[in-house]
Design an enzyme around this catalytic site. Structure first.
Site, PDB file in Angstrom:
ATOM      1  N   TYR A   1       0.883  -0.944   0.174  1.00 20.30           N
ATOM      2  CA  TYR A   1      -0.314  -0.155  -0.171  1.00 20.30           C
ATOM      3  C   TYR A   1       0.417   1.604   0.014  1.00 20.30           C
ATOM      4  CZ  TYR A   1       0.678   1.023   5.112  1.00 20.30           C
ATOM      5  OH  TYR A   1       1.744   1.153   6.465  1.00 20.30           O
ATOM      6  N   CYS A   2       0.406   2.412  -0.447  1.00 25.70           N
ATOM      7  CA  CYS A   2       0.804   3.564  -0.549  1.00 25.70           C
ATOM      8  C   CYS A   2      -0.251   4.286  -0.351  1.00 25.70           C
ATOM      9  CB  CYS A   2       1.236   4.087  -1.790  1.00 25.70           C
ATOM     10  SG  CYS A   2      -0.005   4.348  -2.812  1.00 25.70           S
ATOM     11  N   LYS A   3      -0.241   5.957  -0.494  1.00 28.15           N
ATOM     12  CA  LYS A   3      -1.263   6.923  -0.082  1.00 28.15           C
ATOM     13  C   LYS A   3      -2.511   7.019  -0.477  1.00 28.15           C
ATOM     14  CE  LYS A   3      -1.568  11.846   1.532  1.00 28.15           C
ATOM     15  NZ  LYS A   3      -1.649  12.996   1.478  1.00 28.15           N
TER      16      LYS A   3
END
Length: 103
Positions: A65-67
């Protein structure tokens, strides 16, 4: 690579005994909170990021995941090219995460 909804990703992660949780955001973003037990490797580190990925166990299932879901999608695609078979991208990223968070 599979793009999973927040609900699918969370359910699959919880049930997966071979899971590895990977956060590809910057250190500054991680300081605002992260999903418990996530390992942070900043995708913006370029070649250093690739070297860090090479050190990981390709037999694990990677929940990335990222933002917002864009960088983690890129990370999953890169990992697949490197021989990682099971990568799961969190659509909507951390900004839409409603699960547990550590500060």
């Amino acid at each position: 690579m599979a793009d999973l909804s927040q609900e699918q990703w969370a359910q699959q992660l919880k049930a997966d005994e071979n899971a590895f949780l990977l956060d590809v955001r910057t250190e500054e973003e991680v300081a605002d909170g992260f999903i418990p037990n996530a390992k942070n490797l900043n995708i913006f580190k370029g070649q250093a990021f690739v070297y860090e990925l090479e050190a990981l166990d390709k037999n694990k299932n990677y929940y990335v995941y990222c933002k917002a879901g864009g960088r983690s999608g890129q990370a999953c695609a890169l990992m697949n090219q490197m021989g990682f078979e099971n990568t799961y991208n969190l659509m909507g990223g951390f900004s839409e995460w409603t699960g547990e968070v550590e500060e």
